[in-house]
Enzyme design. Structure first.
Site, mmCIF file in Angstrom:
data_model
loop_
_atom_site.group_PDB
_atom_site.id
_atom_site.type_symbol
_atom_site.label_atom_id
_atom_site.label_comp_id
_atom_site.label_asym_id
_atom_site.label_seq_id
_atom_site.Cartn_x
_atom_site.Cartn_y
_atom_site.Cartn_z
ATOM 1 N N GLU A 273 16.973 -14.385 23.701
ATOM 2 C CA GLU A 273 16.441 -15.717 24.022
ATOM 3 C C GLU A 273 16.687 -16.053 25.487
ATOM 4 O O GLU A 273 17.328 -17.056 25.802
ATOM 5 C CB GLU A 273 17.122 -16.772 23.139
ATOM 6 C CG GLU A 273 17.035 -16.516 21.649
ATOM 7 C CD GLU A 273 17.912 -17.469 20.828
ATOM 8 O OE1 GLU A 273 18.688 -18.258 21.414
ATOM 9 O OE2 GLU A 273 17.821 -17.411 19.587
ATOM 10 N N PRO A 274 16.201 -15.232 26.408
ATOM 11 C CA PRO A 274 16.487 -15.498 27.819
ATOM 12 C C PRO A 274 15.668 -16.678 28.328
ATOM 13 O O PRO A 274 14.508 -16.855 27.958
ATOM 14 C CB PRO A 274 16.037 -14.219 28.519
ATOM 15 C CG PRO A 274 14.916 -13.712 27.664
ATOM 16 C CD PRO A 274 15.312 -14.061 26.242
ATOM 17 N N GLY A 275 16.280 -17.484 29.157
ATOM 18 C CA GLY A 275 15.575 -18.592 29.782
ATOM 19 C C GLY A 275 15.689 -18.463 31.287
ATOM 20 O O GLY A 275 14.794 -17.984 31.983
ATOM 21 N N ARG A 276 16.868 -18.853 31.784
ATOM 22 C CA ARG A 276 17.096 -18.922 33.224
ATOM 23 C C ARG A 276 16.756 -17.618 33.960
ATOM 24 O O ARG A 276 16.159 -17.644 35.031
ATOM 25 C CB ARG A 276 18.576 -19.272 33.447
ATOM 26 C CG ARG A 276 18.931 -19.582 34.868
ATOM 27 C CD ARG A 276 20.454 -19.708 35.037
ATOM 28 N NE ARG A 276 21.136 -20.417 33.991
ATOM 29 C CZ ARG A 276 21.455 -21.723 34.026
ATOM 30 N NH1 ARG A 276 21.162 -22.437 35.094
ATOM 31 N NH2 ARG A 276 22.077 -22.289 33.017
ATOM 32 N N CYS A 342 18.811 -45.101 42.802
ATOM 33 C CA CYS A 342 19.896 -46.033 43.069
ATOM 34 C C CYS A 342 21.201 -45.622 42.394
ATOM 35 O O CYS A 342 21.748 -46.358 41.579
ATOM 36 C CB CYS A 342 19.488 -47.423 42.586
ATOM 37 S SG CYS A 342 19.040 -47.392 40.855
ATOM 38 N N GLU A 343 21.656 -44.429 42.688
ATOM 39 C CA GLU A 343 22.929 -43.935 42.144
ATOM 40 C C GLU A 343 23.591 -43.085 43.219
ATOM 41 O O GLU A 343 22.917 -42.258 43.846
ATOM 42 C CB GLU A 343 22.699 -43.012 40.931
ATOM 43 C CG GLU A 343 21.907 -43.613 39.829
ATOM 44 C CD GLU A 343 22.671 -43.671 38.513
ATOM 45 O OE1 GLU A 343 23.853 -43.302 38.485
ATOM 46 O OE2 GLU A 343 22.054 -44.112 37.543
HETATM 47 N N1 LLP Z 1 19.285 -19.861 23.289
HETATM 48 C C1 LLP Z 1 19.970 -20.969 22.984
HETATM 49 C C2 LLP Z 1 20.317 -21.233 21.581
HETATM 50 C C3 LLP Z 1 20.357 -21.850 24.002
HETATM 51 O O1 LLP Z 1 21.041 -22.935 23.692
HETATM 52 C C4 LLP Z 1 20.013 -21.573 25.343
HETATM 53 C C5 LLP Z 1 20.385 -22.487 26.421
HETATM 54 C C6 LLP Z 1 19.275 -20.404 25.610
HETATM 55 C C7 LLP Z 1 18.943 -19.571 24.560
HETATM 56 C C8 LLP Z 1 18.829 -20.016 26.988
HETATM 57 O O2 LLP Z 1 19.907 -19.800 27.842
HETATM 58 P P1 LLP Z 1 19.682 -19.198 29.296
HETATM 59 O O3 LLP Z 1 19.164 -17.786 29.133
HETATM 60 O O4 LLP Z 1 18.700 -20.040 30.011
HETATM 61 O O5 LLP Z 1 21.023 -19.229 29.909
HETATM 62 N N2 LLP Z 1 20.688 -27.301 31.463
HETATM 63 C C9 LLP Z 1 21.660 -26.285 31.772
HETATM 64 C C10 LLP Z 1 21.542 -25.088 30.875
HETATM 65 C C11 LLP Z 1 21.669 -25.423 29.413
HETATM 66 C C12 LLP Z 1 21.463 -24.226 28.530
HETATM 67 C C13 LLP Z 1 21.322 -24.632 27.122
HETATM 68 N N3 LLP Z 1 21.029 -23.564 26.224
HETATM 69 C C14 LLP Z 1 21.500 -25.907 33.234
HETATM 70 O O6 LLP Z 1 20.662 -26.488 33.916
HETATM 71 O O7 LLP Z 1 22.236 -25.057 33.737
#
Ligand code: LLP
Length: 422
Positions: A273-276, A342-343
């Site tokens: 489940e890659p995001g970032r 305004c913070e």
């Molecule tokens: N799977 C699950 C169940 C998750 O909770 C997350 C991220 C991911 C996958 C994806 O994770 P990644 O590969 O992107 O690290 N808003 C924060 C990051 C919160 C991540 C929450 N969960 C930031 O801006 O750093």
């Protein structure tokens, strides 16, 4: 690797001068590189080519449907955490059979929606959720594919706000209680146990926490086998970090190698489940300097993007590099780059050495493709900004800037409050 480079001092995204987009759409706006997105997806997904796997992009990192459509066309699935994200993924053409649904607080309507679309599996996070998903599936005459999200209690060594796999976190079911939960699930008629899942945190820059978690999951898989519970999917979540400044996270190929090495004998399809790591360095936020000033000898650059557009610096003290759209020789200053909100917490960079920017100049906030637009809000009644995708020499608006009318859409003044005409 990304496609944001200087050519004769001008910042380009692929073959598009960023200034050209800024002049056409105004500032602020997010700009993504299609080539970078595709490249990152292929590098990650391709790194697991030797094992059966599914790359389910974490929609929360960037949920624009153009971006989701791009990954869907690459064969990717989606990791969702809400009915809204399911709607987006389906709209973008993601195959429901490649969608996994995580999250501690799934509502009945959301569960029903996911059941009726036939997603691959619910990553269940509590005993009560098991019962609710079973009951809803029974009501709809379906079988719900499920995995149990287990909490392996490993320290991901990242920012506490984005660490999720420790005992004290709200996520998942304690790994020690997992057998009991699976036994319960096995007795529930409308559940189809498919997998085990875990996600230990985000922006991880070391391999060891991933491997520690995997070790614990392997023990669990062994126990489940003894119990006669068949596990076909092992979902290892997301979490691989990126370079914002000087972090040196493992390359996806090293991450994959280590995982394949440790787990290739397992008879499962791996889910990631890659995001970032896919979108983070594929996007920037472009903003314009409105004013410069000094208070108590401190320099401030006041720009037209604020914490409502990119909240990561305010929320996590996150570092995002700041770069000029036009590079030239000049002195630098140490300044806070702040927004119009305004913070006091509204800043994009603190005490940062930056070029001596002048009002009207534009700058790029780098590595803003993940958790940038998706965390944006309308605070201070600021319309959310445009999103643009560069593609070779071309570029496309993939989300238009919100209008004033968008701000009040859905709001109603009761008749009794309407000003009477004299
Ligand atoms: N799977 C699950 C169940 C998750 O909770 C997350 C991220 C991911 C996958 C994806 O994770 P990644 O590969 O992107 O690290 N808003 C924060 C990051 C919160 C991540 C929450 N969960 C930031 O801006 O750093």
């Amino acid at each position: 690797m990304h496609h944001f480079n200087y050519v004769k001092g001008e910042l380009y995204c692929e073959e598009v001068p960023v200034r050209e987009v800024a002049e056409a759409v105004g500032t602020p706006f997010y700009l993504y590189s299609r080539r970078t997105l595709t490249h990152h997806f292929r590098v990650f997904d391709g790194a697991f080519a030797s094992v059966p796997h599914l790359t389910c992009f974490a929609v929360k990192a960037n949920s624009n449907i153009a971006i989701l459509a791009l990954f869907a066309a690459e064969g990717g699935g989606a990791d969702i955490v809400s009915g809204g994200e399911l709607f987006r993924a389906l709209k973008a053409g993601v195959d429901p059979a490649k969608i996994v649904y995580s999250g501690v607080g799934k509502k009945v309507e959301e569960i029903d929606y996911a059941l009726s679309e036939g997603i691959l599996m619910f990553n269940i996070e509590s005993f009560q959720e098991l019962e609710v998903v079973n009951e809803r599936a029974a009501r709809l005459g379906k079988k719900a594919g499920i995995a149990l999200r287990v909490n392996p209690d490993v320290d991901p060594e990242t920012h506490p706000y984005i660490s999720t796999g420790l005992k004290e976190n709200k996520f998942g079911v304690d790994i020690d209680a997992a057998i009991e939960a699976y036994s319960r699930a096995a007795r529930l008629k409308n559940l189809d146990i498919r997998g085990v899942s875990c996600h230990i945190g985000s922006q991880l820059t070391k391999l060891s926490p991933f491997l520690d978690a995997l070790d614990r999951l392997k023990i669990l898989l062994g126990r489940l086998e003894m119990e006669g519970i068949d596990i076909r999917y092992l979902d290892l979540g997301g979490g691989l970090g990126i370079t914002y400044r000087d972090e040196e996270p493992p390359h996806p190929s090293r991450y994959a190698e280590a995982i394949v090495d440790a787990a290739q004998e397992l008879p499962v399809t791996f889910v990631f489940e890659p995001g970032r790591v896919i979108v983070g360095n594929a996007g920037i936020l472009v903003t314009k300097v409105l004013y410069t000033k000094q208070n108590e000898g401190k320099n401030f650059l006041i720009v037209d993007a604020g914490m409502n557009d990119l909240v990561r610096p305010s929320l996590y003290k996150a570092y995002h590099a700041i770069q000029p759209l036009t590079r030239r020789r000049r002195r630098t200053i140490v300044a806070d780059v702040v927004g119009p909100i305004c913070e006091s917490g509204d800043y994009l960079a603190k005490e940062r050495e930056v070029p001596d920017f002048q009002p009207g100049e534009m700058l790029a906030v780098m590595s803003a493709g993940a958790y940038g637009f998706t965390m944006a809000s309308n605070y201070n009644s600021r319309p959310r900004v445009a999103e643009v995708m560069a593609d070779g020499k071309e570029w496309f608006v993939i989300r238009r800037r919100e209008t004033m009318n968008d701000l009040v859409r859905g709001e109603v003044v009761p008749r009794s409050l309407k000003k009477k005409k004299e």
